[in-house]
Scaffold this active site. Structure first.
Site, short mmCIF file in Angstrom:
data_model
loop_
_atom_site.label_atom_id
_atom_site.label_comp_id
_atom_site.label_asym_id
_atom_site.label_seq_id
_atom_site.Cartn_x
_atom_site.Cartn_y
_atom_site.Cartn_z
N ASP A 1 -1.82 5.93 -6.55
CA ASP A 1 -2.20 5.08 -5.43
C ASP A 1 -2.22 3.62 -5.87
O ASP A 1 -2.81 3.29 -6.90
CB ASP A 1 -3.59 5.50 -4.92
CG ASP A 1 -3.98 4.77 -3.66
OD1 ASP A 1 -3.08 4.38 -2.89
OD2 ASP A 1 -5.18 4.57 -3.45
N ASP B 1 0.82 -1.22 0.00
CA ASP B 1 0.00 0.00 0.00
C ASP B 1 0.85 1.27 0.00
O ASP B 1 1.49 1.59 1.00
CB ASP B 1 -0.94 0.00 1.21
CG ASP B 1 -2.00 1.10 1.12
OD1 ASP B 1 -2.13 1.71 0.04
OD2 ASP B 1 -2.70 1.33 2.12
#
Ligand SMILES: *[C@@H]1O[C@H](CO)[C@@H](O)[C@H](O)[C@H]1NC(C)=O
Ligand SMILES: *[C@@H]1O[C@H](CO)[C@@H](O)[C@H](O)[C@H]1NC(C)=O
Length: 462
Positions: free
Chosen positions: A338, A146
């Protein structure tokens, strides 16, 4: 170098040699075939746009680095039962996006008074898994990669509430090198409590132990969260998170002495295996990449814990035509890359322009007349059933410093069924989020010290 599909690359190679040969004799140079992408279109097999249910990676993708798999894909080996439905995927994606949006809304002038930035909130889960180990001897865990959060954590024993789908827990008592608390900077405190966008939580304490990425990359006293009380849907097969954001406890910060804050990933398609590289292994790919500067986001101080990566998106092209969107549209609050958001979100004005140009370029194909299901975030869908190939317009993201990222195939289209294949972009209020669907099979290099992000490559396996 431009990002080309393999067949195109070969074509170009052949063509350049032909060109060299011919240009000596003829002044009128033949135009590139419409099928081959030079005019901004790619002839694409419809079957290549659909999900694959068999792992086709021979062994591991890249010859080095940590293998990355898609959480629900056939290569993940996580033994999950049922991949989530599109509605579930989009539902989670929407909650991640509204969560990220809310963090930026905190910094809108009208909201600054009422909101103290909440550093305890983190994003929802991502879709790509890597294995790392903690402790001596090493205990292995599968973590979600992440870039939108910074804390690395895994479940620990004894746990009060454990993730159902996870199989493993770190056992501090079985490690010779574990220490609790004292190894953590006093600014951080001993306990952590993370709430993710979908209300998943992980609560526990910080501890330190040796982290092993690859056998030669071993980091003593790595600070990570030891989750004792975990709840929610972090996805099947995941034991925790690998935080690659820019915060103080990020893996990027904690490995900086060796890796100089450089890492790269190639996020794989579901049927292949990607790789996560750190330091020099990542840097060695630089010559084949195009770089754009990392820029500061709004309210940087409050966002440090998640430390999103901001870049400058300037414009978009569809089928070689610039949309001429004013770059200010992407500038406030900005554009982030992202790894956890699936579908790229564009400010409404940019999305409308993209959609209109895409429809024009796809005018010869019938729109899907299937009803848009509740929660479906994609709204521009085609019925390509019965067709072998489709001539897809290439979408180019023009980033600052001339970094053009060319998207085709699955980076343009999303769908589970040939009768409903959709433009894989969606609108958002203001923030631009470059999602993982658009990054699949690309090499993305984060050179944080150098203040830049590089894009390139095609296909994770080398
Ligand atoms: C963790 O934080 C959430 C939200 O701030 C709060 O509701 C919850 O009670 C906290 N849990 C613990 C165990 O501290
Ligand atoms: C797609 O097109 C086929 C005919 O080519 C038709 O039978 C089918 O109903 C269409 N489906 C959708 C969802 O549009």
């Amino acid at each position: 170098m431009a990002i080309l599909c393999p067949s195109t690359a070969i074509y170009h190679l052949l063509f350049s040699s032909l060109l060299l040969f011919f240009s000596c004799y003829v002044s009128a140079i033949p135009v590139y075939g419409a099928e081959e992408g030079k005019d901004g279109f790619h002839s694409t097999p419809v079957s290549s746009l659909l999900p694959k249910n068999k792992c086709s990676a021979s062994a591991r993708g890249g010859s080095q680095g940590l293998p990355i798999t898609q959480k629900y894909g056939p290569c993940s080996g996580s033994g999950h039962s049922q991949p989530p439905s599109p509605q579930e995927i989009f539902g989670r994606d929407e909650s991640r996006v509204s969560f990220i949006n809310s963090k930026f809304n905190q910094y809108a002038p009208e909201n600054l008074k009422d909101h103290t930035p909440n550093n305890k909130l983190f994003d929802e889960d991502g879709n790509f898994l890597v294995d790392v180990a903690f402790g001596t001897p090493p205990q292995k865990f599968t973590l979600i990669l992440d870039t939108g959060s910074s804390i690395t954590w895994t479940q620990c024993k004894p746990c009060v509430r454990c993730l159902k789908a996870s199989r493993r827990h770190f056992d501090p008592s079985a490690s010779l090198t574990y220490s609790l608390g004292s190894c953590i900077p006093s600014t951080v405190g001993n306990t952590y409590n993370m709430t993710y966008g979908d209300k998943s939580t992980s609560v526990g304490n910080y501890g330190c132990d040796t982290m092993t990425l690859e056998h030669s990359d071993v980091f003593p006293k790595f600070q990570f969260g030891c989750g004792r009380n975990n709840e929610g849907d972090f996805g099947s097969g995941a034991d925790g998170m690998l935080g690659l954001g820019q915060g103080q406890l990020s893996t990027v910060s904690q490995t900086a002495s060796k890796f100089k804050k450089v890492f790269s990933y190639c996020l794989p398609e579901e049927d292949s295996i990607g790789s996560l590289l750190f330091g020099e292994k990542a840097t060695s790919q630089s010559s084949s990449l195009k770089f754009t500067s990392l820029v500061n986001g709004p309210g940087t101080s409050g966002l440090e814990e998640s430390g999103y990566y901001f870049v400058k998106l300037l414009d978009i092209s569809v089928g070689n035509k610039r949309l001429n969107i004013p770059s200010s549209v992407f500038a406030s609050p900005g554009t982030i890359i992202d790894s956890g958001t699936v579908i790229t979100r564009l400010p409404q004005r940019a999305y409308s322009a993209l959609k209109a140009a895409f429809k024009k370029a796809m005018a010869k194909y019938p729109l899907s007349n299937g009803r848009r299901k509740k929660g479906d975030i994609l709204d521009t869908c085609y019925n390509l059933s019965g067709r072998k190939d489709v001539l897809l317009p290439e979408i180019v993201l023009h980033f600052g410093e001339g970094a053009d990222v060319r998207l085709n195939g699955k980076r343009v289209i999303w769908g589970n069924d040939a009768s409903r294949l959709c433009l894989a972009f969606a609108g958002n209020s203001e923030l631009t989020i470059i999602g993982n669907r658009q990054q699949v099979s690309l090499t993305v290099l984060y050179d944080i010290q150098g203040g830049r992000i590089g894009f390139g490559g095609n296909g994770c396996s080398k």
